[in-house]
Design a protein around this motif. Structure first.
Motif, PDB file in Angstrom:
ATOM      1  N   GLU A 350       1.036  -1.146  -0.080  1.00 18.59           N
ATOM      2  CA  GLU A 350       0.018  -0.025   0.090  1.00 18.59           C
ATOM      3  C   GLU A 350       0.651   1.384   0.014  1.00 18.59           C
ATOM      4  OE1 GLU A 350      -3.211   0.615  -0.358  1.00 18.59           O
ATOM      5  OE2 GLU A 350      -3.746  -1.435  -0.835  1.00 18.59           O
ATOM      6  N   GLY A 351       1.716   1.159   0.735  1.00 15.92           N
ATOM      7  CA  GLY A 351       2.704   2.292   0.830  1.00 15.92           C
ATOM      8  C   GLY A 351       3.397   2.496  -0.567  1.00 15.92           C
ATOM      9  N   LEU A 352       3.802   1.478  -0.965  1.00 14.74           N
ATOM     10  CA  LEU A 352       4.598   1.587  -2.406  1.00 14.74           C
ATOM     11  C   LEU A 352       3.785   2.193  -3.429  1.00 14.74           C
ATOM     12  CD1 LEU A 352       6.697  -1.787  -2.308  1.00 14.74           C
ATOM     13  CD2 LEU A 352       7.641   0.584  -1.744  1.00 14.74           C
ATOM     14  N   LEU A 353       2.563   1.522  -3.441  1.00 17.38           N
ATOM     15  CA  LEU A 353       1.724   2.155  -4.406  1.00 17.38           C
ATOM     16  C   LEU A 353       1.544   3.942  -4.312  1.00 17.38           C
ATOM     17  CD1 LEU A 353      -1.145  -0.669  -4.794  1.00 17.38           C
ATOM     18  CD2 LEU A 353      -0.037   0.707  -6.557  1.00 17.38           C
ATOM     19  N   ASP A 354       0.899   3.989  -2.986  1.00 17.28           N
ATOM     20  CA  ASP A 354       0.939   5.418  -2.876  1.00 17.28           C
ATOM     21  C   ASP A 354       2.016   6.367  -3.369  1.00 17.28           C
ATOM     22  OD1 ASP A 354      -1.459   4.887  -1.510  1.00 17.28           O
ATOM     23  OD2 ASP A 354      -0.650   4.967   0.535  1.00 17.28           O
ATOM     24  N   TYR A 355       3.258   5.748  -2.810  1.00 19.09           N
ATOM     25  CA  TYR A 355       4.738   6.473  -3.469  1.00 19.09           C
ATOM     26  C   TYR A 355       4.426   6.615  -5.078  1.00 19.09           C
ATOM     27  CZ  TYR A 355       9.398   7.665  -4.263  1.00 19.09           C
ATOM     28  OH  TYR A 355      10.765   7.789  -4.502  1.00 19.09           O
ATOM     29  N   THR A 356       4.355   5.527  -5.469  1.00 16.60           N
ATOM     30  CA  THR A 356       4.239   5.490  -7.073  1.00 16.60           C
ATOM     31  C   THR A 356       3.264   6.145  -7.678  1.00 16.60           C
ATOM     32  OG1 THR A 356       5.214   3.185  -7.028  1.00 16.60           O
ATOM     33  CG2 THR A 356       4.553   4.023  -9.042  1.00 16.60           C
ATOM     34  N   ILE A 357       2.188   6.257  -7.338  1.00 15.07           N
ATOM     35  CA  ILE A 357       1.094   7.045  -7.950  1.00 15.07           C
ATOM     36  C   ILE A 357       1.349   8.500  -7.411  1.00 15.07           C
ATOM     37  CG2 ILE A 357      -1.277   7.706  -7.615  1.00 15.07           C
ATOM     38  CD1 ILE A 357      -2.007   4.712  -6.612  1.00 15.07           C
ATOM     39  N   ALA A 358       1.913   8.943  -6.523  1.00 15.30           N
ATOM     40  CA  ALA A 358       2.374  10.305  -6.246  1.00 15.30           C
ATOM     41  C   ALA A 358       3.377  10.773  -7.287  1.00 15.30           C
ATOM     42  CB  ALA A 358       3.058  10.524  -4.911  1.00 15.30           C
ATOM     43  N   ALA A 359       4.311   9.672  -7.701  1.00 18.92           N
ATOM     44  CA  ALA A 359       5.387  10.068  -8.571  1.00 18.92           C
ATOM     45  C   ALA A 359       4.664  10.278  -9.859  1.00 18.92           C
ATOM     46  CB  ALA A 359       6.543   8.802  -8.711  1.00 18.92           C
ATOM     47  N   SER A 360       4.104   9.460 -10.404  1.00 21.87           N
ATOM     48  CA  SER A 360       3.199   9.622 -11.748  1.00 21.87           C
ATOM     49  C   SER A 360       2.382  10.997 -11.607  1.00 21.87           C
ATOM     50  CB  SER A 360       2.318   8.385 -11.685  1.00 21.87           C
ATOM     51  OG  SER A 360       2.837   7.192 -11.956  1.00 21.87           O
ATOM     52  N   ALA A 361       1.842  11.069 -10.590  1.00 25.38           N
ATOM     53  CA  ALA A 361       1.119  12.471 -10.372  1.00 25.38           C
ATOM     54  C   ALA A 361       1.894  13.562 -10.489  1.00 25.38           C
ATOM     55  CB  ALA A 361       0.127  12.821  -9.272  1.00 25.38           C
ATOM     56  N   GLY A 362       3.219  13.712 -10.128  1.00 23.93           N
ATOM     57  CA  GLY A 362       4.162  14.634 -10.024  1.00 23.93           C
ATOM     58  C   GLY A 362       4.433  14.782 -11.489  1.00 23.93           C
ATOM     59  N   PHE A 363       5.081  13.654 -12.503  1.00 24.08           N
ATOM     60  CA  PHE A 363       5.357  13.807 -13.663  1.00 24.08           C
ATOM     61  C   PHE A 363       4.275  14.297 -14.715  1.00 24.08           C
ATOM     62  CE2 PHE A 363       8.211  10.014 -12.764  1.00 24.08           C
ATOM     63  CZ  PHE A 363       9.482  10.751 -12.846  1.00 24.08           C
ATOM     64  N   GLY A 364       3.088  14.159 -14.411  1.00 23.59           N
ATOM     65  CA  GLY A 364       2.091  14.626 -14.956  1.00 23.59           C
ATOM     66  C   GLY A 364       1.916  16.071 -15.045  1.00 23.59           C
ATOM     67  N   SER A 365       2.050  16.592 -13.568  1.00 25.53           N
ATOM     68  CA  SER A 365       1.993  17.725 -13.337  1.00 25.53           C
ATOM     69  C   SER A 365       2.969  18.810 -14.249  1.00 25.53           C
ATOM     70  CB  SER A 365       2.082  18.278 -11.829  1.00 25.53           C
ATOM     71  OG  SER A 365       0.942  17.734 -11.074  1.00 25.53           O
ATOM     72  N   ASP A 366       4.345  17.950 -13.946  1.00 24.85           N
ATOM     73  CA  ASP A 366       5.413  18.897 -14.892  1.00 24.85           C
ATOM     74  C   ASP A 366       5.153  18.776 -16.057  1.00 24.85           C
ATOM     75  OD1 ASP A 366       6.664  19.264 -12.210  1.00 24.85           O
ATOM     76  OD2 ASP A 366       7.879  17.455 -12.385  1.00 24.85           O
ATOM     77  N   GLN A 367       4.562  17.802 -16.538  1.00 23.81           N
ATOM     78  CA  GLN A 367       4.561  17.962 -17.920  1.00 23.81           C
ATOM     79  C   GLN A 367       3.360  18.934 -18.473  1.00 23.81           C
ATOM     80  OE1 GLN A 367       3.159  13.920 -19.692  1.00 23.81           O
ATOM     81  NE2 GLN A 367       3.425  14.423 -21.776  1.00 23.81           N
ATOM     82  N   ASN A 368       2.463  19.034 -17.780  1.00 19.11           N
ATOM     83  CA  ASN A 368       1.323  19.917 -18.124  1.00 19.11           C
ATOM     84  C   ASN A 368       1.875  21.397 -17.940  1.00 19.11           C
ATOM     85  OD1 ASN A 368      -0.885  18.229 -18.501  1.00 19.11           O
ATOM     86  ND2 ASN A 368      -1.325  18.227 -16.471  1.00 19.11           N
TER      87      ASN A 368
END
Length: 432
Positions: A350-368
């Motif tokens: 669960e902790g790893l999923l939360d970390y990875t999802i946050a990373a994906s969201a961060g990349f998406g924000s940077d791309q936008n």
């Protein structure tokens, strides 16, 4: 006075015709080139402004190329991180299956290992033009982000480029390590003891984070008769204060990456505690550790004036040559081959999923952000091109009308010159 040597009328007519011819030539050049200011000779001030703006337009084209490259790199990183999240979700499904009693956990563990290897392969391939944003284990200052040229800034001192920093987000499974010697070691950089109060905060706001700096969380519980908790379960050290040797072998450790603040360190240590507690079977009522800004909130509902739990944050400086671990370091320790391991793994994933999802969201924000900047730069370039056109381009309707008028003036000037040239002939009648 009339003269046969000097014909002032013809001279005036000739000058007029010459000027009209020059105006016609200039207007024809404007129509042919589409520019009313094509060189400094035409209008020095306007030409200088237009050349400066034209240079800026060319600069923004290069900025656009940089943004496109950055956006493409982020797209690769985002797609890879989303793939990692999907693979972690598959692993979670395997872990859930391992919760049952009548299952072959060894085969499930083999599937988990295969998926973990696949995550490693995805991270390794997630590079664009040699840059991988899913790796951040270098200790060099500034290695945790990449600068993308975002726009140009012009002021009285000239033109300078302004960068947009894109942060890396590590999704490797490499193990961290804290050196047993070297550097400056501090035991109890922040601490809290749970007793009858049953809650406390480790305030680490005064701790300056360096890239490669090591952190550990040490626990020392005291319950001699074990009436409230198992004392050994809540002892990661042999005494309240952790020794340097114990720090090197501590499970609750984290080595700071470039770009980390104390809040990132606290979040990582809290995640490490959740994994540790799940494996040791420590209930949150016995000890709960949660990140809160620049500190850790710790609580227990079982401590009292006699049975206590001491929690300490310990540090060692970056010059100890510590090893930075991967963001998914905990994944390497997931083992569902036993019932206890399967139960603990559910918390870990669960902790790893939360970390990875946050990373994906961060990349998406940077791309936008890069795409928004690129759209603005394109609009700015179009506005500058339009402004340059207003300054130097020919108004074709006005130029065409002016050329027609000049042609008429030229014909009249030719006739005037012809009349002026025949004027002296009238003197001959005086001699008849």
């Amino acid at each position: 006075m009339s003269s046969i040597l000097t014909n002032e009328g013809a001279s005036i007519a000739l000058q007029t015709l010459h000027q009209i011819s020059l105006n016609i030539a200039g207007t024809q050049q404007e129509i042919a080139t589409g520019r009313r200011v094509s060189s400094a000779e035409d209008n020095a001030a306007v030409w200088a402004i237009s050349q400066t703006m034209q240079a800026d337009v060319q600069g923004y084209k290069r900025v656009s190329d940089s943004l496109s490259l950055g956006s493409a790199t982020l797209a690769v990183a985002r797609d890879a991180s989303e793939t990692v999240a999907e693979l972690l979700t598959e692993i979670k499904g395997k872990i859930v299956s391992a919760q049952g009693e009548n299952v072959d956990r060894s085969k499930i563990q083999s599937n988990v290992d295969a998926l973990r290897d696949q995550i490693g392969a995805v991270v390794e391939m997630a590079q664009f033009n040699g840059l991988n944003l899913l790796k951040n284990s270098d200790t060099d200052t500034g290695s945790g982000s990449e600068a993308v040229l975002g726009f140009l800034r012009r002021d009285s001192l000239g033109v300078t480029g302004a960068d947009i920093d894109i942060g890396k987000r590590d999704l490797t499974t490499n193990a961290s390590a804290i050196s047993a010697s070297g550097g400056s070691y501090t035991a109890g950089a922040a601490s809290a003891t749970l007793d009858a109060t049953q809650s406390g905060t480790l305030d680490a706001s005064g701790v300056a984070v360096e890239t490669g700096m090591g952190f550990t969380l040490s626990i020392f519980g005291t319950d001699a008769d074990e009436s409230r908790f198992v004392q050994d379960d809540l002892r990661t050290t042999t005494a309240t204060a952790e020794t340097r040797a114990e720090m090197a072998t501590a499970e609750l450790r984290y080595v700071a990456r470039d770009g980390d603040g104390i809040g990132d360190v606290m979040t990582a240590l809290a995640r490490k505690w959740d994994d540790y507690a799940a494996k040791a079977g420590i209930d949150s009522s016995v000890l709960s550790v949660a990140a809160s800004g620049t500190g850790l909130n710790v609580s227990s509902s079982v401590t009292d004036g006699t049975d206590t739990i001491a929690v300490n944050l310990n540090t060692v400086s970056a010059d100890a040559d510590n090893t930075i671990g991967g963001g998914l370091e905990i994944l390497a320790g997931i083992d569902v081959s036993t019932a206890t391991g399967a139960t603990a793994a559910l918390t870990s994933i669960e902790g790893l999923l939360d970390y990875t999802i946050a990373a994906s969201a961060g990349f998406g924000s940077d791309q936008n952000r890069l795409e928004t900047q690129q759209k603005f730069n394109d609009k700015l370039s179009d506005a500058m091109i339009s402004g340059i056109g207003t300054l130097v381009d020919t108004d074709m309707e006005e130029a065409t009308a002016r050329l027609q008028a000049l042609n008429v003036q030229q014909q009249l000037a030719v006739q005037a010159l012809s009349i002026a040239n025949t004027a002296p002939q009238s003197l001959l009648s005086l001699f008849r």
